[in-house]
Design a protein around this motif. Structure first.
Motif, PDB file in Angstrom:
ATOM      1  N   UNK B 230       0.816  -1.227   0.000  1.00 29.53           N
ATOM      2  CA  UNK B 230       0.000   0.000   0.000  1.00 29.53           C
ATOM      3  C   UNK B 230       0.844   1.268   0.000  1.00 29.53           C
ATOM      4  N   UNK B 231       2.139   1.111   0.279  1.00 29.48           N
ATOM      5  CA  UNK B 231       3.045   2.250   0.108  1.00 29.48           C
ATOM      6  C   UNK B 231       2.955   2.806  -1.319  1.00 29.48           C
ATOM      7  N   UNK B 232       2.663   1.919  -2.270  1.00 29.83           N
ATOM      8  CA  UNK B 232       2.705   2.324  -3.666  1.00 29.83           C
ATOM      9  C   UNK B 232       1.372   2.847  -4.182  1.00 29.83           C
ATOM     10  N   UNK B 233       0.481   3.161  -3.270  1.00 33.76           N
ATOM     11  CA  UNK B 233      -0.755   3.797  -3.680  1.00 33.76           C
ATOM     12  C   UNK B 233      -1.710   2.853  -4.401  1.00 33.76           C
ATOM     13  N   UNK B 234      -2.607   3.386  -5.211  1.00 30.59           N
ATOM     14  CA  UNK B 234      -3.644   2.572  -5.842  1.00 30.59           C
ATOM     15  C   UNK B 234      -3.092   1.384  -6.627  1.00 30.59           C
ATOM     16  N   UNK B 235      -1.986   1.580  -7.363  1.00 31.13           N
ATOM     17  CA  UNK B 235      -1.454   0.464  -8.143  1.00 31.13           C
ATOM     18  C   UNK B 235      -0.985  -0.658  -7.226  1.00 31.13           C
ATOM     19  N   UNK B 237      -2.129  -1.287  -4.184  1.00 32.07           N
ATOM     20  CA  UNK B 237      -3.306  -1.912  -3.577  1.00 32.07           C
ATOM     21  C   UNK B 237      -3.980  -2.832  -4.590  1.00 32.07           C
TER      22      UNK B 237
END
Lengths: 488, 276
Positions: B230-235, B237
């Motif tokens: 989830x550190x990497x945002x929508x992608x 997730x």
């Protein structure tokens, strides 16, 4: 240890019987009425209810160890005190202990085996009368743990609550406090449940609890004037979520590792007059998420002396948030220190109070006059941060060197530089001291040291192999070439 | 294929690497920077306790992404072309050794020298981190080092491929440096721009970025340390929801492909070339 006690009961039956006999004499006269019942309780049959039915209001009952069948209903003011962890075993349907009378104390029991229906909110201990004390119980295998409904002025203290082993959507709340103002929630431990929720229960302090592995560590809904102190909120989806209310003081909590798609350490949704002081907010997806707080005109949200460290996002606020005041906080190595969800700025907040701002680990200014306050304001205007505010999918490139290149380009060519999102006029040069919080773990130093030294040793061994090859190469190669020649 | 011959050649390659100024310089830079980085991350170790490793690791990932590809690509690019230019490769091939043995020996020797370099960097930084309680769990640290090593092997394979396709060492190193620029900066920046202008879906963005072995390394390392993306945002997730724990296998397979395929291509080229 507590689990083993019931089985070892038969060994100390005699001791217990003696204890009980003396206890009974000391207790109220009515206790004698069910002296015969006590014999049968030790066979493990449902006689706790009979004890309760036989007692007079205001009695104190000492309940010996053993397994008692639930459900149990307490409909008169009584004090039930378990000795050596008597077990109240539910039948896997409905509630296990139901308290419908005020001034009931339940202390020292193991309560387990509630139903699993979310519709009926099956609970281990269900209280619907004021002035109850639920203390030092151990609740296992329960959908809802302790459920207070219209139970004002109650105390929930020192309980250990383990939820059912279910997917999170089918779990119940470990602690649900509903329409029960002035309830004290203190020193409870909760694992594997859904939420600890306080709903329409103003003036209820929450202190020294340890809530982990749930959805909302602590959820306050439509409830005012709470002191939330020295709790540990760990590995939940959200540490503390404050929704719709005013007058919250969060002090010295450890809020760590709350993650998930909407993971927040602290979430503030339309909360007024909030004070966060001395909290450690570490390693969450978003340290503090602020949505429309404060809402009411004239109210504020104050952040003082908190540590925001190692979160993916330290502080995320909706655009046009105002009347947030900051002082002496530490923003340390968050992936992004402060972001604005959806773009915009946070300039209408006070990023310093009384001439003292916050410590920012990425502050690049200087302090020429030596007053421990940076001479240049701290301004957050990373191009990448601004981009991800509007296009969150670009967070995929987090940690890539390309991101640093982008920010460098923005600095070099001011044409691309975005407007600053916030400006701290008095950034601190050194992190201020913090009050202690409970539950910080030391690192496994020895193991880490061994691992690191092993790496160095392995590397040196390889180097040594190469060096040895250098020295003995001629002799070895001659032999090997001969062999190779022979082979071909 | 004779193992002893390969081992002898590997030792020779390792010895050459240890004498190679480029390589020593990179190792020193990597060790020095990782040391400085762990020292800087200690500012918060006292006030934050055990939780601090996530950010230290994040900075290490950032550093690895910058330095390791540069080191492995240039070392790999030099390997065949340099020896060919000096004439030593022709001499070596005139000996009773097969081309497989020469190639395998070279690759093994370079791989060992990279392991030494990565081990030194992580080891020395790890000592500093451990002493000052800035490190996380030992397993996470070893995992990060392992993934770094895999990345260095992938970049080494690409470098060797460049080397096998170049006639001169200068050209090979130039090609290696260009590839470094492409992997580290141009690829990501281009993809960022593409995502913004073409309105790529998160799934497309994820897979396009996974074509870059550096992104594979980065995501795998984050998955190791945080257990989620989830550190990497929508992608990130999306990746977690779509593939879950299968991501680990996907990352490993992609990295293995980046190690094996360029190496095989380099060998095929090396085998066919007449001018060595």
């Amino acid at each position: 240890m507590t689990k083993r006690l019931p089985s070892s009961v038969s060994n100390i039956k005699i001791v217990l019987a003696t204890l009980l006999a003396s206890g009974l004499i000391l207790l109220a006269l009515q206790m004698h009425a069910f002296a015969s019942d006590r014999e049968t309780t030790q066979c493990g049959h449902a006689t706790l209810q009979a004890m309760i039915d036989a007692a007079q209001p205001g009695d104190a009952l000492l309940v010996p160890a053993g397994v008692y069948a639930g459900p149990i209903q307490i409909d008169k003011p009584l004090t039930l005190e378990g000795q050596l962890w008597p077990v109240i075993q539910g039948d896997g349907q409905g509630h296990v202990v139901v308290i419908t009378a005020p001034n009931v104390t339940l202390r020292g029991f193991v309560v387990r085996g509630s139903g699993a229906s979310l519709d009926r909110e099956d609970s281990a201990i269900r209280v619907s009368a004021p002035n109850s004390v639920i203390e030092n119980n151990r609740i296992e295998d329960a959908l809802f743990g302790v459920y207070l409904e219209r139970a004002a002025d109650s105390v929930v203290r020192g309980n250990t609550i383990y939820g059912m082993d279910l997917p999170i959507s089918r779990r119940g709340d470990g602690l649900k406090i509903f329409y029960s103002p002035r309830t004290l929630v203190e020193g409870n431990v909760m694992r594997n449940t859904r939420d600890a929720i306080l709903w329409y229960s103003p003036d209820s302090p929450v202190r020294g609890n340890d809530f982990a592995d749930g959805r909302y560590g602590l959820h306050l809904m439509q409830s005012d004037r709470h002191v939330i102190e020295e709790n540990i909120l760990r590995n939940n989806s959200v540490g503390v979520y404050v929704m719709y209310g005013s007058g919250f003081e969060l002090r010295r909590n450890l809020i760590i590792n709350n993650r998930g798609p909407s993971g927040y350490g602290v979430g503030l949704k339309e909360a007024n007059d909030v004070l966060l002081e001395g909290n450690r907010i570490l390693s969450n997806r978003v340290g503090v998420y602020s949505d429309g707080s404060p809402l009411r005109p004239g109210s504020t949200v104050t952040y003082r002396n908190n540590l925001f460290a190692y979160n993916e996002i330290g502080l995320e606020m909706l655009p046009n948030t105002e009347r947030n005041r900051f002082r002496d906080n530490i923003f340390l190595d968050n992936g992004q220190q402060v972001t604005v969800a959806g773009g915009g700025d946070l300039l209408r907040n006070e990023w310093a109070m009384e001439g003292r701002g916050n410590y920012w680990s990425d502050y690049a200014g200087f302090d020429a006059d030596g007053d421990a306050i940076g001479d240049l304001p701290y301004a957050a205007k990373s191009l990448y941060d601004t981009l991800t505010g509007v296009h969150p999918e670009l967070r995929l490139f987090q940690l890539s060197p390309a991101v640093d290149a982008l920010d460098l380009a923005a600095k070099a060519f001011p044409l691309f530089a975005p407007q600053p999102r916030l400006s701290d006029p008095a950034p601190l040069m050194q992190p201020p001291a913090l009050p202690p919080t409970p539950g910080l773990e030391p690192a496994p130093t020895t193991a880490n040291l061994l691992v690191a030294l092993t790496m160095v040793a392995a590397a040196l061994f390889i180097v040594w192999t190469g060096r040895r090859g250098l020295r003995g190469r001629r002799n070895a190669n001659v032999g090997k070439t001969h062999r190779a020649t022979a082979r071909s | 294929m004779n193992i002893t011959v390969i081992w002898t050649l590997a030792q020779k390659e390792l010895r050459d690497a240890l004498r190679n100024r480029w390589f020593l310089l990179y190792t020193a830079a990597f060790v020095g920077l990782s040391l400085a980085l762990s020292y800087m991350s200690l500012a918060g170790a006292g006030i934050a306790g055990f939780a601090g490793f996530g950010r230290t690791a994040a900075s290490l990932i950032n550093l690895v992404l910058l330095i390791i590809p540069l080191m492995a690509l240039t070392v790999g690019a030099q390997s065949l072309a340099h020896e060919q230019e000096q004439g030593t490769l022709a001499y070596l091939l005139a000996q009773p050794v097969t081309r497989v043995e020469v190639f395998a020996g070279k690759y093994l020797g370079l791989a060992m020298s990279l392991l030494a370099s990565v081990g030194l960097g992580f080891g020395i930084a790890g000592v500093v981190l451990a002493i000052s309680d800035g490190a996380g769990s030992p397993a996470a640290y070893v995992g990060l080092m392992g993934r770094t090593y895999l990345l260095s092997l992938a970049m080494l394979s690409v470098g060797v491929l460049v080397s096998a396709m170049s006639k001169r060492a200068g050209v090979a190193i130039g090609g290696g440096l260009f590839l470094w620029l492409a992997f580290v900066f141009l690829g990501d920046l281009g993809l960022m721009g593409t995502a913004l202008t073409m309105r790529l879906s998160v799934g497309q963005l994820l897979w396009l970025s996974l074509l870059n072995p550096l992104q594979v390394f980065k995501m795998a390392a984050i998955l190791d340390i945080n257990a989620t993306l989830d550190l990497l945002g929508p992608a990130g997730i999306y990746a977690m929801q779509e593939y879950g724990q299968r991501l680990r296998i996907i990352f490993l397979a992609l990295m293995a492909a980046w190690i094996v395929l360029p190496a095989l291509a380099a060998y095929a080229r090396f085998q066919r070339r007449g001018d060595f």
